[in-house]
Enzyme design. Structure first.
Site, PDB file in Angstrom:
ATOM      1  CE  LYS A 115      -4.037   1.789   2.519  1.00 36.11           C
ATOM      2  NZ  LYS A 115      -4.964   1.495   3.638  1.00 36.11           N
ATOM      3  CG  ASP A 127       0.235  11.105  -4.337  1.00 31.95           C
ATOM      4  OD1 ASP A 127      -0.291  10.074  -3.879  1.00 31.95           O
ATOM      5  OD2 ASP A 127       0.664  12.025  -3.604  1.00 31.95           O
ATOM      6  CG  ASP A 254     -14.198   0.308  -2.123  1.00 31.44           C
ATOM      7  OD1 ASP A 254     -15.286   0.876  -1.926  1.00 31.44           O
ATOM      8  OD2 ASP A 254     -13.101   0.830  -1.862  1.00 31.44           O
TER       9      ASP A 254
END
Length: 487
Positions: A115, A127, A254
């Protein structure tokens, strides 16, 4: 091009190989100066890694995805999701990568996932990066949840990248190495269903059955059994959240796993003063994901899962809907049973106690605690002392003393088991002010406060001298608490 790492663990590519439509091959961005901030040595050993290797320069580069075993096939996973009730057809791993799966000693596969490893084709306007603070938050809270015996993704390491990340200010960047039973989400099924590729949807469901609900494979309707299995694990999971005062903060579809593991610790928090309406996330302006709403939202998310796989449950739409609705109707019963059983354990009540005795006892106590806004964790821990005859620590937290004394008399007549209570009522949780203190220090390069907090919450039920500050509520000067997702 990534270097080749000589890992002691073999990385498989089951997801990438079996579901290529949901996997985009990708590589992590190069970290300019990766430095290990914290390593979960017990987890590393459990997974078969050599901790000394992971601490080496080569191992640290593996932990940020810049040096991988030859067999590794890193991918960004695709999924959809309802975010705060609004459907987004294409979310996916915008700043994350699945490096692959490793087989544990029990033979079960575990995902190794990064991550903050850089932009992927799913990044949209982000980003692709992460800052030290949010990655340390996930490390601390996920490991606390594991110690509380709540199903969760785990944190293997946090590595500072040597890159600055632009948020409101410039912050030091980091990558979290996350471990999970899988990263299959309700949103994964929404993505597959939206493609109108029934073969893909079926393969995804079979993959989920094999990894998380193998007993479903032997049922006459394996996909209905899968739905029931996911409903069951999620009902129990959310009940466990409620029992410890955990507020997830971003229960989008999600962020609901089919494995029943807690995932994504962005704007999460632990409730202190008992308030069913507690909301901490700065982006949850309408309180959709408030503490008391979590079971309702979970049920709503599961309905979206049922919609996604309905065509697998039965070829006739009406029959598929009827079967799915019947399965969904079981959620509230499973949740209530899990929550009520857990609450009885928190009160040390004997097995076999009649519901008409236990239920009003629970309801009356929660009403008293809510009226006072008593500290949820401290109060329930202090009840263990009350069960031993030391009632003042609990009594001092309640305003309506006459009502509480009456409640105590009813409760103590049932001979509550104080030792059993201490095994389910934690004394140490990641209190919000201590988490913020630890993250601020880590951002400045001092990992010490985070390590000390981790040491406390890794053994949440065992009271230890010298750790008094980790059991105390936030001081009044801390003020109202707000959390941020860190993206």
């Amino acid at each position: 091009m990534s270097e080749v790492a000589h890992s002691t663990v073999a990385f498989g590519g089951h997801f990438a190989r079996e579901l290529p439509e949901l996997a985009i091959p990708w590589r992590a961005e190069e970290a300019p100066d990766p430095q290990l901030l914290t390593l979960n040595q017990p987890l590393a050993v459990e997974l078969g890694f050599d901790p000394d290797f992971l601490r080496s320069p080569e191992g640290v580069r593996l932990l940020v995805g810049n040096a991988l075993p030859e067999e590794a096939t890193p991918v960004a996973q695709g999924y959809s999701g309802h975010q705060f009730g609004w459907y987004s057809p294409r979310l996916g791993d915008g700043r994350a990568l699945l490096l692959g799966e490793i087989a544990g000693a029990d033979g079960k596969l575990r995902d190794v996932h990064l991550k903050g490893s850089g932009r992927t084709p799913f990044a949209r306007n982000g980003d692709g990066l992460a800052a030290v603070g949010p990655m340390m938050r996930e490390y601390i809270v996920s490991e606390s949840m594991h110690a509380l015996n709540i199903p969760t993704t785990r944190s293997l390491a946090v590595v500072a990248t040597g890159r600055q990340v632009q948020r409101e200010t410039l912050l030091p960047g980091a990558v979290l190495t996350r471990v999970a039973g899988s990263h299959l989400r309700v949103g994964s099924f929404q993505y597959a269903r939206a493609s109108n590729d029934m073969d893909l949807l079926r393969r995804l469901a079979d993959h989920a059955i094999e990894r998380h609900h193998p007993s479903s494979a032997g049922e006459s309707n394996r996909y209905l059994a899968l739905l029931k299995g996911v409903i069951s694990v999620q009902a129990k999971l959310v009940a466990q959240w409620m029992l410890v005062g955990f507020v997830h903060g971003v229960m989008n579809t999600d962020n609901m796993t089919v494995s029943g593991e807690t995932i994504d610790y962005g704007p999460c928090a632990f409730m202190e003063g008992f308030d069913p309406g507690a909301v901490y996330s700065s982006i949850d302006e309408m309180g959709r994901y408030a503490y008391r709403s979590q079971p309702v939202v979970a049920e709503w998310n599961l309905a979206r899962f049922a919609e996604s796989i309905a065509a697998l449950i039965h070829e006739d739409e009406e029959q598929a809907v009827a079967l799915a609705v019947e399965a969904l109707n079981g959620f509230r019963q499973e949740y209530s049973a899990a929550w009520f059983s857990g609450m009885q354990a928190k009160l040390g009540l004997p097995e076999g106690i009649e519901d008409d005795v236990a239920s009003p006892l629970v309801d009356d106590l929660l009403q008293l605690v809510q009226e006072t806004r008593a500290d949820y964790t401290s109060f329930f821990r202090s009840l263990g002392k009350a069960a031993r005859g030391e009632v003042e620590p609990a009594r001092s937290q309640i305003l309506d003393l006459a009502a509480f004394d009456s409640w105590l008399e009813r409760w103590q007549a049932l001979n509550p088991d104080a030792d059993a209570m201490d095994q389910v009522n934690p004394i140490y949780i990641p209190r919000n002010h201590l988490v913020e203190e630890a993250l601020a220090s880590a951002t400045e390069g001092d990992i010490g406060p985070a390590e000390r907090l981790l040491a406390a919450v890794s053994h949440p039920y065992s009271e230890r001298p010298g750790l008094e500050k980790y059991a105390e509520p936030a001081p009044e000067s801390f003020g109202p608490y707000r959390t941020f997702c860190g993206t």
